[in-house]
Motif scaffolding. Structure first.
Motif, short mmCIF file in Angstrom:
data_model
loop_
_atom_site.label_atom_id
_atom_site.label_comp_id
_atom_site.label_asym_id
_atom_site.label_seq_id
_atom_site.Cartn_x
_atom_site.Cartn_y
_atom_site.Cartn_z
N MET A 23 8.11 25.24 16.26
CA MET A 23 6.91 24.82 16.99
C MET A 23 7.15 24.80 18.50
SD MET A 23 5.46 21.80 14.47
CE MET A 23 4.43 21.12 15.73
N ALA A 24 8.41 24.57 18.88
CA ALA A 24 8.77 24.54 20.30
C ALA A 24 9.09 25.94 20.83
CB ALA A 24 9.96 23.60 20.53
N GLY A 25 9.02 26.95 19.98
CA GLY A 25 9.20 28.32 20.43
C GLY A 25 10.57 28.94 20.19
N TYR A 26 11.40 28.29 19.39
CA TYR A 26 12.74 28.82 19.12
C TYR A 26 12.74 29.63 17.82
CZ TYR A 26 14.15 25.49 22.66
OH TYR A 26 14.26 24.79 23.84
N ASP A 27 13.62 30.61 17.77
CA ASP A 27 13.90 31.33 16.54
C ASP A 27 14.98 30.52 15.84
OD1 ASP A 27 13.90 33.38 14.63
OD2 ASP A 27 15.49 34.46 15.67
N VAL A 28 14.80 30.21 14.56
CA VAL A 28 15.72 29.32 13.87
C VAL A 28 16.31 30.01 12.64
CG1 VAL A 28 15.98 27.09 12.70
CG2 VAL A 28 14.40 27.31 14.64
N GLU A 29 17.62 29.92 12.53
CA GLU A 29 18.34 30.35 11.34
C GLU A 29 18.92 29.09 10.72
OE1 GLU A 29 21.28 33.21 12.46
OE2 GLU A 29 19.80 34.51 13.42
N THR A 30 19.10 29.08 9.40
CA THR A 30 19.65 27.88 8.76
C THR A 30 20.85 28.24 7.88
OG1 THR A 30 18.10 28.06 6.88
CG2 THR A 30 17.42 26.68 8.75
N ALA A 31 21.67 27.22 7.69
CA ALA A 31 22.83 27.32 6.80
C ALA A 31 22.98 26.00 6.07
CB ALA A 31 24.09 27.63 7.60
N ALA A 32 23.43 26.05 4.82
CA ALA A 32 23.55 24.85 4.00
C ALA A 32 24.84 24.09 4.22
CB ALA A 32 23.41 25.21 2.52
N ASP A 33 25.82 24.72 4.87
CA ASP A 33 27.10 24.04 5.14
C ASP A 33 27.90 24.83 6.16
OD1 ASP A 33 28.46 26.15 3.76
OD2 ASP A 33 28.25 25.08 1.87
N GLY A 34 29.01 24.26 6.55
CA GLY A 34 29.85 24.89 7.57
C GLY A 34 30.47 26.20 7.12
N GLN A 35 30.70 26.36 5.83
CA GLN A 35 31.24 27.61 5.32
C GLN A 35 30.27 28.76 5.60
OE1 GLN A 35 34.32 28.12 4.05
NE2 GLN A 35 33.84 30.30 4.02
N LEU A 54 24.90 21.44 14.27
CA LEU A 54 25.71 21.26 13.08
C LEU A 54 25.77 19.82 12.61
CD1 LEU A 54 28.74 23.40 14.31
CD2 LEU A 54 26.85 24.18 12.87
N ASP A 55 25.52 19.60 11.33
CA ASP A 55 25.73 18.30 10.73
C ASP A 55 27.24 18.07 10.68
OD1 ASP A 55 25.49 15.92 9.32
OD2 ASP A 55 24.96 16.86 7.43
N ALA A 56 27.66 16.87 11.05
CA ALA A 56 29.09 16.57 11.10
C ALA A 56 29.74 16.66 9.73
CB ALA A 56 29.32 15.18 11.70
N MET A 57 29.06 16.15 8.70
CA MET A 57 29.67 16.10 7.37
C MET A 57 28.81 16.85 6.36
SD MET A 57 31.11 12.22 7.36
CE MET A 57 29.69 11.51 8.20
N MET A 58 29.40 17.91 5.80
CA MET A 58 28.74 18.72 4.78
C MET A 58 29.78 19.11 3.74
SD MET A 58 26.34 21.25 7.09
CE MET A 58 27.59 21.67 8.31
N PRO A 59 29.32 19.47 2.54
CA PRO A 59 30.28 19.91 1.52
C PRO A 59 30.88 21.26 1.88
CG PRO A 59 28.02 20.16 0.73
CD PRO A 59 27.96 19.45 2.05
N ARG A 60 31.92 21.63 1.21
CA ARG A 60 32.69 22.86 1.41
C ARG A 60 33.37 22.89 2.76
NH1 ARG A 60 30.76 28.52 -0.25
NH2 ARG A 60 29.17 28.25 1.32
N LYS A 61 32.61 22.80 3.85
CA LYS A 61 33.20 22.78 5.19
C LYS A 61 32.26 22.00 6.09
CE LYS A 61 35.32 26.39 6.59
NZ LYS A 61 35.59 27.77 7.05
N SER A 62 32.79 21.02 6.78
CA SER A 62 31.97 20.20 7.68
C SER A 62 31.59 20.99 8.92
CB SER A 62 32.75 18.94 8.10
OG SER A 62 33.78 19.29 9.00
N GLY A 63 30.61 20.49 9.64
CA GLY A 63 30.23 21.10 10.90
C GLY A 63 31.36 21.04 11.91
N ILE A 64 32.12 19.95 11.88
CA ILE A 64 33.27 19.79 12.78
C ILE A 64 34.33 20.85 12.47
CG2 ILE A 64 35.16 18.25 13.46
CD1 ILE A 64 32.48 17.18 14.41
N ASP A 65 34.64 21.03 11.18
CA ASP A 65 35.65 22.04 10.81
C ASP A 65 35.17 23.45 11.11
OD1 ASP A 65 37.41 20.08 9.99
OD2 ASP A 65 36.87 20.23 7.86
N ALA A 66 33.88 23.72 10.90
CA ALA A 66 33.33 25.05 11.21
C ALA A 66 33.44 25.31 12.71
CB ALA A 66 31.88 25.14 10.74
N LEU A 67 33.08 24.32 13.50
CA LEU A 67 33.15 24.49 14.95
C LEU A 67 34.59 24.66 15.41
CD1 LEU A 67 31.63 24.68 17.61
CD2 LEU A 67 31.75 22.18 17.78
#
Length: 124
Positions: A23-35, A54-67
């Motif tokens: 709604m703010a004009g951005y193109d958005v892609e999504t992912a279910a986890d850091g992996q 990135l969400d800090a805590m997600m299954p398989r790989k956290s946002g912190i670990d992905a970053l």
């Protein structure tokens, strides 16, 4: 158009963030986890996202670990960490990881949109 990659293990939060950002004009892609994030983002490759949210805590790989993995591979894209923890130290957000910002859940969308606008101002 500025692209934001949003990763969260909650389908509801992904839908809310996608809707508000689009709604703010951005193109958005999504992912279910850091992996998924590390599988889709190639440091140095053209056409990647302009911002990671990135969400800090997600299954398989956290946002912190992905970053952490993406930074080690040379990714310089700005990254916002989102967490239910009010204090970044509670979410194990390392201070040496070049995090561009930290937002808490429940998400204040005015703060989110302001941070996204600031971090992507030069993206277009």
């Amino acid at each position: 158009m500025t692209t934001v990659l949003v990763a969260d293990d909650s389908e509801t939060i992904l839908l809310l963030m996608r809707t508000r950002l689009e709604m703010a004009g951005y193109d958005v892609e999504t992912a279910a986890d850091g992996q998924e994030v590390t599988e889709r983002v190639e440091p140095g490759a053209p056409g990647g996202p302009d911002l990671l949210l990135l969400d800090a805590m997600m299954p398989r790989k956290s946002g912190i670990d992905a970053l952490r993995e993406l930074r080690a591979a040379g990714l310089e894209t700005p990254a916002l960490i989102v967490s239910a923890h009010q204090d970044p130290s509670d979410a194990d957000a390392p201070t040496d990881l070049e995090i561009s910002g930290y937002l808490t859940k429940p998400i204040d969308f005015d703060l989110l949109l302001g941070a996204v606008a600031e971090l992507t101002a030069d993206a277009d």
